[in-house]
Write an enzyme that holds these catalytic residues in place. Structure first.
Site, PDB file in Angstrom:
ATOM      1  N   GLU A  61       0.885  -1.165   0.000  1.00  0.00           N
ATOM      2  CA  GLU A  61       0.000   0.000   0.000  1.00  0.00           C
ATOM      3  C   GLU A  61       0.917   1.207   0.000  1.00  0.00           C
ATOM      4  O   GLU A  61       1.689   1.406   0.931  1.00  0.00           O
ATOM      5  CB  GLU A  61      -0.919  -0.024   1.229  1.00  0.00           C
ATOM      6  CG  GLU A  61      -2.123   0.895   1.098  1.00  0.00           C
ATOM      7  CD  GLU A  61      -1.791   2.350   1.361  1.00  0.00           C
ATOM      8  OE1 GLU A  61      -1.680   3.113   0.368  1.00  0.00           O
ATOM      9  OE2 GLU A  61      -1.625   2.722   2.511  1.00  0.00           O
TER      10      GLU A  61
ATOM     11  N   CYS B  82      -2.565   8.343   3.965  1.00  0.00           N
ATOM     12  CA  CYS B  82      -2.538   8.103   2.517  1.00  0.00           C
ATOM     13  C   CYS B  82      -3.901   8.349   1.906  1.00  0.00           C
ATOM     14  O   CYS B  82      -4.015   8.562   0.697  1.00  0.00           O
ATOM     15  CB  CYS B  82      -2.039   6.699   2.212  1.00  0.00           C
ATOM     16  SG  CYS B  82      -2.872   5.415   3.132  1.00  0.00           S
TER      17      CYS B  82
END
Length: 521
Positions: A291, A325
């Site tokens: 990720e 994020c």
């Protein structure tokens, strides 16, 4: 003893209500307890053995930049190899441990975490600079991962049905992979670290845990929880150390079976490239679960609740100082409502409080360290060139790394502010003439993690469902705050491998399937 055969259905862990004075007192007591431990030295944990080294990683309080939270022994290549050998040897027995036993350990760890909830959250407030609500949410998510993945493993332990036929019985089962390297981030130092670790372990793998060097102590405290829960020695080995040395060594190692990484795009791509190379003695293709960040957009339609849009933008952009994020760093607003939405966002932004996160009245606190502070503030000059700073644009690192929430108006869709992941409290606004253009702008980055659409137009919402190219799309709400088991999390393109943490497929990424066909006689 936990009865895994009669578990209640999974539900997300409730967040703490800090309007309740009793909860406020409990959190303050936890802060006092953590503050009393400042300066403690923590060892590595390899095969259950505490290993102390002369070389140290120093963890600082980002809101009080000279305050040492603690020191942690630093692993080197020799210790990484030792940990690999332990993990490799332990895999033989752990992978054959019944899934029920592995799941029960996760559930016990979840119960222990609930008992130590405020202590773990308070440590993140001090070590990571997380305001109370953000830290509490991080701990709740860690609990969710343990509860959810335990149940997922129980659902997968007997494999999945396949067709058989006359004279033949066919079975489809799952097997553990081997030794996994977990490289966890500092922004969710408990939730993501714990989630990626226990997902690998409950699937029967052993783990080499290399946490972020800015937040290693919360990982050590989690190791204590796993030990108390009964996790056998050597299943998870705690080896913080420099990525350029320990990280590269383990990624390249021929006995590494998979790497689970959360962090920046550049580091993730580097890991993916190194993992693709076959090293001497390696007999498998390494699996990478990654990720790697985002450049996330909230689209505001001209048929929308503009107050909802403004609150969603501010919370998504400035929660935990934009260090997510999934944080909103881009707003694409329809030309008809652009000025009004911008005005509302500026007004709400100017009301935000910023300061030491130990004071629960502060909505925002510091960014993580000096490097982050310098990177984020370097965009102020860029913002003046590419648009208009209408809120914020200031910072103060006299005592801690505080960057004030910043709103930049009238930015081109292709400008640096709209394309580069800043990972801080800066949000850029751009204008779209219609909804088609708004979606096109939302898709014009190399990332594809989260996005949100604020609209009351059902046709536009359906269009976004089809055409907004992100792994996590939110309708009429902000673009942060995915919940384990409810909104599996992971994105497209340069946002990673779309592994969908907290979803029904995540455990299977840590296993390989086996088809068994038996002729009936």
């Amino acid at each position: 003893m936990i009865d895994v055969k009669n578990l209640p259905a999974y539900v997300t862990e409730a967040l703490t209500d800090f309007s309740d004075e009793q909860n406020v007192r409990a959190y303050k007591e936890a802060l006092e307890k953590v503050n009393a431990t400042l300066g403690t030295d923590y060892p590595l944990i390899i095969g259950g053995e505490r290993v102390t080294t002369e070389a140290k990683i120093t963890s600082y309080n980002p809101a009080k930049k000279t305050e040492v939270v603690g020191t942690v022994s630093k692993a080197n290549v020799e210790l990484a190899e030792r940990a690999m050998q332990v993990a490799d040897a332990t895999f033989e027995s752990w992978s054959k441990t019944p899934a029920e036993e592995r799941a029960a350990i996760l559930l016990r760890a979840a119960e222990i975490t609930k008992e130590r909830r405020h202590e773990m959250s308070a440590l993140m407030t001090i070590e990571a600079g997380k305001p109370w609500a953000e830290a509490d949410g991080d701990t709740a998510e860690a609990i969710d991962f343990m509860e959810y993945y335990a149940r997922q493993m129980l659902a997968l332990k007997d494999g999945k049905p396949v067709n058989s036929r006359d004279g033949e019985k066919n079975e489809f089962e799952y097997r553990s992979l081997g030794v996994g390297v977990v490289i966890s981030p500092w922004n969710f130092p408990f939730a993501i670290m714990a989630g990626t670790t226990v997902a690998a372990a409950v699937a029967g793998n052993t783990v080499l845990l290399k946490p972020a060097s800015t937040t290693p102590i919360i990982s050590y405290k989690f190791m204590e929880i796993l030990e108390e829960a009964g996790l056998p020695k050597g299943v998870v080995n705690y080896i913080p150390g420099p990525g350029s040395e320990v990280g590269d060594y383990l990624v390249d190692h021929p006995r590494t079976r998979f790497i689970s990484f959360t962090g920046s795009r550049d580091v993730g791509l580097r890991i993916n490239e190194r993992a693709a190379k076959i090293n001497e003695g390696q007999i498998w293709i390494k699996r990478v679960i990654a990720e790697m960040g985002g450049k996330d957009t909230i689209v505001v339609d001209n048929e929308a609740d503009l107050d909802l849009a403004a609150t969603s933008i501010v919370k998504s952009a400035f929660g935990f100082s934009g260090q997510k994020c999934s944080a909103c760093s881009r707003v694409v607003a329809h030309a008809d409502v652009y000025d009004e939405v911008l005005e509302k966002v500026v007004a709400l932004t100017n009301e935000l409080t910023i300061g030491d996160p130990q004071d629960h009245t502060n909505f925002m606190a510091s960014v993580i360290d000096e490097a982050a502070f310098k990177k984020i503030t370097s965009y102020f000059d860029i913002a003046k060139e590419e648009g208009r700073i209408v809120a914020g644009g200031t910072a103060d690192d006299a005592t801690g790394y505080f960057v004030h929430p910043t709103v930049v108006a009238d930015v081109s869709p292709t400008a640096r502010l709209m394309q580069e992941e800043i990972f801080g409290p800066i949000v850029a606004f751009t204008k779209a003439e219609n909804f088609d253009e708004a979606i096109a702008i939302a898709n014009n980055t190399v990332y594809g993690l989260t996005g949100a659409v604020i609209s009351d137009n059902e046709a536009h919402i359906e269009q976004a469902r089809q055409d907004f190219f992100v792994g996590n799309l939110y309708i009429n709400r902000g673009c942060t705050g995915a919940i384990v088991g409810y909104q599996p999390f992971g994105g497209y393109n340069m946002s990673g491998t779309c592994s969908k943490a907290g979803g029904p497929d995540f455990i299977t990424l840590h296993m390989q399937s086996k088809s068994i066909s038996t002729a009936l006689r």
